[in-house]
Write an enzyme that holds these catalytic residues in place. Structure first.
Site, PDB file in Angstrom:
ATOM      1  N   VAL A 128      25.783  41.421  38.872  1.00 44.04           N
ATOM      2  CA  VAL A 128      24.322  41.451  38.800  1.00 44.04           C
ATOM      3  C   VAL A 128      23.803  42.325  37.657  1.00 44.04           C
ATOM      4  O   VAL A 128      22.616  42.256  37.340  1.00 44.04           O
ATOM      5  CB  VAL A 128      23.705  41.933  40.128  1.00 44.04           C
ATOM      6  CG1 VAL A 128      24.076  41.004  41.252  1.00 44.04           C
ATOM      7  CG2 VAL A 128      24.112  43.362  40.438  1.00 44.04           C
ATOM      8  N   HIS A 149      35.671  38.510  26.465  1.00 45.06           N
ATOM      9  CA  HIS A 149      35.120  39.861  26.519  1.00 45.06           C
ATOM     10  C   HIS A 149      34.518  40.230  25.164  1.00 45.06           C
ATOM     11  O   HIS A 149      35.152  40.075  24.118  1.00 45.06           O
ATOM     12  CB  HIS A 149      36.228  40.851  26.887  1.00 45.06           C
ATOM     13  CG  HIS A 149      35.720  42.164  27.383  1.00 45.06           C
ATOM     14  ND1 HIS A 149      35.111  43.078  26.538  1.00 45.06           N
ATOM     15  CD2 HIS A 149      35.730  42.727  28.614  1.00 45.06           C
ATOM     16  CE1 HIS A 149      34.776  44.147  27.248  1.00 45.06           C
ATOM     17  NE2 HIS A 149      35.136  43.956  28.511  1.00 45.06           N
ATOM     18  N   TRP A 151      33.825  43.096  23.618  1.00 50.36           N
ATOM     19  CA  TRP A 151      34.488  44.120  22.814  1.00 50.36           C
ATOM     20  C   TRP A 151      35.850  43.658  22.317  1.00 50.36           C
ATOM     21  O   TRP A 151      36.180  43.799  21.136  1.00 50.36           O
ATOM     22  CB  TRP A 151      34.626  45.403  23.623  1.00 50.36           C
ATOM     23  CG  TRP A 151      35.405  46.485  22.922  1.00 50.36           C
ATOM     24  CD1 TRP A 151      36.680  46.874  23.178  1.00 50.36           C
ATOM     25  CD2 TRP A 151      34.954  47.300  21.828  1.00 50.36           C
ATOM     26  NE1 TRP A 151      37.058  47.880  22.326  1.00 50.36           N
ATOM     27  CE2 TRP A 151      36.013  48.159  21.484  1.00 50.36           C
ATOM     28  CE3 TRP A 151      33.741  47.377  21.119  1.00 50.36           C
ATOM     29  CZ2 TRP A 151      35.926  49.097  20.461  1.00 50.36           C
ATOM     30  CZ3 TRP A 151      33.653  48.311  20.096  1.00 50.36           C
ATOM     31  CH2 TRP A 151      34.730  49.152  19.767  1.00 50.36           C
ATOM     32  N   TRP A 152      36.652  43.074  23.186  1.00 47.10           N
ATOM     33  CA  TRP A 152      38.029  42.750  22.846  1.00 47.10           C
ATOM     34  C   TRP A 152      38.165  41.460  22.063  1.00 47.10           C
ATOM     35  O   TRP A 152      39.244  41.171  21.521  1.00 47.10           O
ATOM     36  CB  TRP A 152      38.873  42.714  24.113  1.00 47.10           C
ATOM     37  CG  TRP A 152      38.948  44.045  24.771  1.00 47.10           C
ATOM     38  CD1 TRP A 152      38.333  44.448  25.914  1.00 47.10           C
ATOM     39  CD2 TRP A 152      39.649  45.204  24.281  1.00 47.10           C
ATOM     40  NE1 TRP A 152      38.595  45.764  26.183  1.00 47.10           N
ATOM     41  CE2 TRP A 152      39.408  46.259  25.192  1.00 47.10           C
ATOM     42  CE3 TRP A 152      40.450  45.446  23.165  1.00 47.10           C
ATOM     43  CZ2 TRP A 152      39.938  47.525  25.028  1.00 47.10           C
ATOM     44  CZ3 TRP A 152      40.990  46.712  22.986  1.00 47.10           C
ATOM     45  CH2 TRP A 152      40.735  47.737  23.922  1.00 47.10           C
ATOM     46  N   GLU A 217      40.230  42.709  36.812  1.00 46.24           N
ATOM     47  CA  GLU A 217      40.219  42.119  35.469  1.00 46.24           C
ATOM     48  C   GLU A 217      41.635  41.911  34.935  1.00 46.24           C
ATOM     49  O   GLU A 217      41.900  40.925  34.239  1.00 46.24           O
ATOM     50  CB  GLU A 217      39.409  42.992  34.517  1.00 46.24           C
ATOM     51  CG  GLU A 217      39.012  42.291  33.230  1.00 46.24           C
ATOM     52  CD  GLU A 217      37.883  43.012  32.510  1.00 46.24           C
ATOM     53  OE1 GLU A 217      36.714  42.657  32.737  1.00 46.24           O
ATOM     54  OE2 GLU A 217      38.177  43.938  31.728  1.00 46.24           O
TER      55      GLU A 217
END
Length: 258
Positions: A128, A149, A151-152, A217
């Site tokens: 959320v 993702h 950043w990655w 994750e």
């Protein structure tokens, strides 16, 4: 390659041709292992999230918002547009689920088995603490959907924070792997998501015998390492506004607010 503006899949075309088919998104309101939100903040986050989803998520299609909540008292007043409805379930508490992510997935597993698989064609599990900024359309639908993702995406695979302990069920060797996926958005058919959840729960239980713990994750990335997702969403679908926006990012669909 960034972007997700390819030809519609078979499932997407089916959705376009038949607007009576249900699409579903699941919004989880609960504590997590790395973030415990105050009730007032949680209410505000959920209200903003659903308000933005009502405006941008699969516009023109039937959508059910499933909310799994710790407490019904923390839920804000929700007013939705046409073709949208919601159902609220309370998270069951079990002593065996001391980890909140494991508890949440066990709840989700039960709801898919007993309810969701009979009600919708597609399911998204979303955090959320994000806000829709642009249309999130049928181009995102597929048998299994993974989110890159932010950043990655711009890092090399050898730097990804995969689980590197060889005894863990989430283990991925340094020389392997292609993408790093974000837990914020996971989608697909209810049965495909059910398989992911069951593999995650099995992995957590197996790891516990070796006194190991890996994040959801990490297990998510191991699952998609073995079972390649049918649809991969670019970072535009979950961009962190704290990062400088590179020229490759053209249209931010969802803003992530950790």
């Amino acid at each position: 390659m960034l972007g997700f503006y390819t030809k519609a899949s078979k499932h997407s075309r089916m959705m376009m041709e038949n607007r009576d088919l249900n699409a579903l998104t699941f919004f989880q309101l609960s504590r997590s292992t790395d973030q415990i939100l105050r009730a007032s903040l949680t209410r505000g986050s959920l209200r903003r999230f659903i308000k933005s989803a009502d405006k941008y998520f699969l516009v023109g299609y039937n959508v059910i918002f499933y909310i799994l909540a710790d407490s019904m008292y923390n839920l804000p007043y929700l007013e939705l547009g046409p073709l949208r409805t919601f159902k609220v379930w309370r998270l069951f508490e079990e002593d065996m689920y001391q980890d909140c992510n494991l508890r949440n997935m066990a709840n989700m597993q039960s709801k898919i088995i007993h309810h969701i698989q009979y009600e919708v064609n597609f399911l998204f599990m979303m955090s959320v603490n994000q806000i829709f900024k642009n249309n999130f359309g049928v181009e995102t639908l597929g048998r299994s959907v993974a989110q890159l993702h932010t950043w990655w995406y711009f890092k090399k695979p050898r730097d990804f924070p995969y689980e590197r302990r060889t005894k863990s069920t989430a283990f991925i060797p340094f020389e392997e792997g292609d993408f790093y996926y974000h837990r914020a958005i996971v989608g697909g058919t209810p049965l495909d998501i059910l398989d992911l959840i069951e593999q995650y729960i099995k992995g957590i239980i197996d790891d516990s015998t070796n006194k190991l713990y890996s994040t959801f994750e990490s297990h998510l990335n191991k699952y998609f390492f073995i079972n390649k997702p049918a649809r991969v969403l670019s970072p535009e679908y979950n961009w962190n506004p704290k990062f400088k926006t590179p020229p490759e990012i053209k249209h931010i669909k969802i803003a992530w607010h950790p």
